[in-house]
Design a protein around this motif. Sequence first.
Motif, PDB file in Angstrom:
ATOM      1  N   GLY A  67       0.816  -1.213   0.000  1.00 46.28           N
ATOM      2  CA  GLY A  67       0.000   0.000   0.000  1.00 46.28           C
ATOM      3  C   GLY A  67       0.844   1.255   0.000  1.00 46.28           C
ATOM      4  O   GLY A  67       0.576   2.205  -0.742  1.00 46.28           O
ATOM      5  N   LEU A  68       1.884   1.287   0.828  1.00 44.73           N
ATOM      6  CA  LEU A  68       2.780   2.445   0.857  1.00 44.73           C
ATOM      7  C   LEU A  68       3.488   2.634  -0.478  1.00 44.73           C
ATOM      8  O   LEU A  68       3.616   3.759  -0.968  1.00 44.73           O
ATOM      9  N   PHE A  69       3.956   1.539  -1.066  1.00 44.38           N
ATOM     10  CA  PHE A  69       4.632   1.623  -2.355  1.00 44.38           C
ATOM     11  C   PHE A  69       3.702   2.192  -3.424  1.00 44.38           C
ATOM     12  O   PHE A  69       4.091   3.081  -4.192  1.00 44.38           O
ATOM     13  N   VAL A  70       2.471   1.720  -3.466  1.00 45.81           N
ATOM     14  CA  VAL A  70       1.511   2.189  -4.471  1.00 45.81           C
ATOM     15  C   VAL A  70       1.189   3.666  -4.280  1.00 45.81           C
ATOM     16  O   VAL A  70       1.154   4.430  -5.249  1.00 45.81           O
ATOM     17  N   VAL A  71       0.988   4.091  -3.062  1.00 45.07           N
ATOM     18  CA  VAL A  71       0.661   5.495  -2.799  1.00 45.07           C
ATOM     19  C   VAL A  71       1.821   6.409  -3.188  1.00 45.07           C
ATOM     20  O   VAL A  71       1.631   7.433  -3.861  1.00 45.07           O
ATOM     21  N   ILE A  72       3.038   6.041  -2.802  1.00 43.74           N
ATOM     22  CA  ILE A  72       4.198   6.866  -3.141  1.00 43.74           C
ATOM     23  C   ILE A  72       4.416   6.892  -4.647  1.00 43.74           C
ATOM     24  O   ILE A  72       4.667   7.951  -5.230  1.00 43.74           O
ATOM     25  N   ALA A  73       4.313   5.723  -5.295  1.00 41.03           N
ATOM     26  CA  ALA A  73       4.511   5.667  -6.744  1.00 41.03           C
ATOM     27  C   ALA A  73       3.445   6.491  -7.475  1.00 41.03           C
ATOM     28  O   ALA A  73       3.749   7.177  -8.456  1.00 41.03           O
ATOM     29  N   ALA A  74       2.211   6.456  -6.999  1.00 37.71           N
ATOM     30  CA  ALA A  74       1.148   7.230  -7.637  1.00 37.71           C
ATOM     31  C   ALA A  74       1.397   8.724  -7.506  1.00 37.71           C
ATOM     32  O   ALA A  74       1.192   9.487  -8.454  1.00 37.71           O
ATOM     33  N   LYS A  75       1.860   9.150  -6.344  1.00 34.21           N
ATOM     34  CA  LYS A  75       2.115  10.581  -6.134  1.00 34.21           C
ATOM     35  C   LYS A  75       3.340  11.074  -6.881  1.00 34.21           C
ATOM     36  O   LYS A  75       3.442  12.247  -7.200  1.00 34.21           O
ATOM     37  N   ARG A  76       4.294  10.189  -7.154  1.00 32.05           N
ATOM     38  CA  ARG A  76       5.541  10.581  -7.792  1.00 32.05           C
ATOM     39  C   ARG A  76       5.629  10.176  -9.264  1.00 32.05           C
ATOM     40  O   ARG A  76       6.705  10.174  -9.838  1.00 32.05           O
ATOM     41  N   THR A  77       4.497   9.837  -9.882  1.00 28.40           N
ATOM     42  CA  THR A  77       4.477   9.525 -11.308  1.00 28.40           C
ATOM     43  C   THR A  77       4.164  10.798 -12.081  1.00 28.40           C
ATOM     44  O   THR A  77       3.237  11.533 -11.736  1.00 28.40           O
ATOM     45  N   ARG A  78       4.943  11.053 -13.110  1.00 30.65           N
ATOM     46  CA  ARG A  78       4.739  12.240 -13.944  1.00 30.65           C
ATOM     47  C   ARG A  78       3.324  12.210 -14.521  1.00 30.65           C
ATOM     48  O   ARG A  78       2.950  11.275 -15.195  1.00 30.65           O
ATOM     49  N   GLY A  79       2.522  13.217 -14.215  1.00 25.10           N
ATOM     50  CA  GLY A  79       1.161  13.298 -14.723  1.00 25.10           C
ATOM     51  C   GLY A  79       0.146  12.502 -13.920  1.00 25.10           C
ATOM     52  O   GLY A  79      -1.032  12.508 -14.228  1.00 25.10           O
ATOM     53  N   GLY A  80       0.581  11.823 -12.865  1.00 21.18           N
ATOM     54  CA  GLY A  80      -0.323  11.041 -12.033  1.00 21.18           C
ATOM     55  C   GLY A  80      -0.764   9.750 -12.703  1.00 21.18           C
ATOM     56  O   GLY A  80      -0.386   9.440 -13.823  1.00 21.18           O
ATOM     57  N   TRP A  81      -1.564   8.998 -11.981  1.00 24.05           N
ATOM     58  CA  TRP A  81      -2.090   7.746 -12.512  1.00 24.05           C
ATOM     59  C   TRP A  81      -3.456   8.017 -13.132  1.00 24.05           C
ATOM     60  O   TRP A  81      -4.363   8.533 -12.484  1.00 24.05           O
ATOM     61  N   LYS A  82      -3.573   7.685 -14.377  1.00 24.10           N
ATOM     62  CA  LYS A  82      -4.841   7.761 -15.077  1.00 24.10           C
ATOM     63  C   LYS A  82      -4.776   6.812 -16.257  1.00 24.10           C
ATOM     64  O   LYS A  82      -3.704   6.339 -16.625  1.00 24.10           O
ATOM     65  N   TRP A  83      -5.919   6.512 -16.825  1.00 20.63           N
ATOM     66  CA  TRP A  83      -5.965   5.617 -17.959  1.00 20.63           C
ATOM     67  C   TRP A  83      -5.335   6.296 -19.175  1.00 20.63           C
ATOM     68  O   TRP A  83      -5.669   7.430 -19.505  1.00 20.63           O
ATOM     69  N   ARG A  84      -4.431   5.596 -19.840  1.00 16.18           N
ATOM     70  CA  ARG A  84      -3.791   6.129 -21.035  1.00 16.18           C
ATOM     71  C   ARG A  84      -3.973   5.140 -22.172  1.00 16.18           C
ATOM     72  O   ARG A  84      -3.842   3.938 -21.975  1.00 16.18           O
ATOM     73  N   SER A  85      -4.240   5.669 -23.360  1.00 15.13           N
ATOM     74  CA  SER A  85      -4.505   4.807 -24.506  1.00 15.13           C
ATOM     75  C   SER A  85      -3.487   4.998 -25.614  1.00 15.13           C
ATOM     76  O   SER A  85      -3.799   4.825 -26.790  1.00 15.13           O
ATOM     77  N   GLY A  86      -2.279   5.378 -25.281  1.00 15.03           N
ATOM     78  CA  GLY A  86      -1.207   5.491 -26.262  1.00 15.03           C
ATOM     79  C   GLY A  86      -0.973   6.891 -26.801  1.00 15.03           C
ATOM     80  O   GLY A  86       0.020   7.142 -27.453  1.00 15.03           O
ATOM     81  N   LYS A  87      -1.864   7.805 -26.538  1.00 14.53           N
ATOM     82  CA  LYS A  87      -1.677   9.186 -26.994  1.00 14.53           C
ATOM     83  C   LYS A  87      -0.772   9.916 -26.023  1.00 14.53           C
ATOM     84  O   LYS A  87      -0.733   9.621 -24.846  1.00 14.53           O
ATOM     85  N   ARG A  88      -0.058  10.885 -26.526  1.00 11.77           N
ATOM     86  CA  ARG A  88       0.803  11.706 -25.660  1.00 11.77           C
ATOM     87  C   ARG A  88      -0.071  12.647 -24.834  1.00 11.77           C
ATOM     88  O   ARG A  88      -1.081  13.157 -25.310  1.00 11.77           O
ATOM     89  N   ASP A  89       0.354  12.902 -23.608  1.00 15.43           N
ATOM     90  CA  ASP A  89      -0.394  13.852 -22.747  1.00 15.43           C
ATOM     91  C   ASP A  89      -0.245  15.260 -23.261  1.00 15.43           C
ATOM     92  O   ASP A  89       0.688  15.713 -23.754  1.00 15.43           O
TER      93      ASP A  89
END
Length: 89
Positions: A67-89
């Motif tokens: 749980g701690l790993f997932v929370v930290i990784a989510a907060k420190r991912t560029r652009g956050g966690w969201k569904w992506r379908s191959g298009k650039r942000d």
Amino acid sequence: MMHESTKDGAWFAPKRFGYGAGLPIAWQGWALMLLYVASVAGIALLNRAGTTGARMAALALFLLVTGLFVVIAAKRTRGGWKWRSGKRD
């Protein structure tokens, strides 16, 4: 991908397809991943102790560490966690 700029404070690159984080792009992300793997290995040794109490403690620790790993990784991912379908942000 260590050549990417981490001036935005991101430790992980976003996945191009799907939900979540990709590989680490900063040394902090690699350190976090190494710490997580080492923690899970230690928890696996605790689980091998065989007693019911040790196995329950191992399960609780595994859920806490994951749980701690997932929370930290989510907060420190560029652009956050969201569904992506191959298009650039």
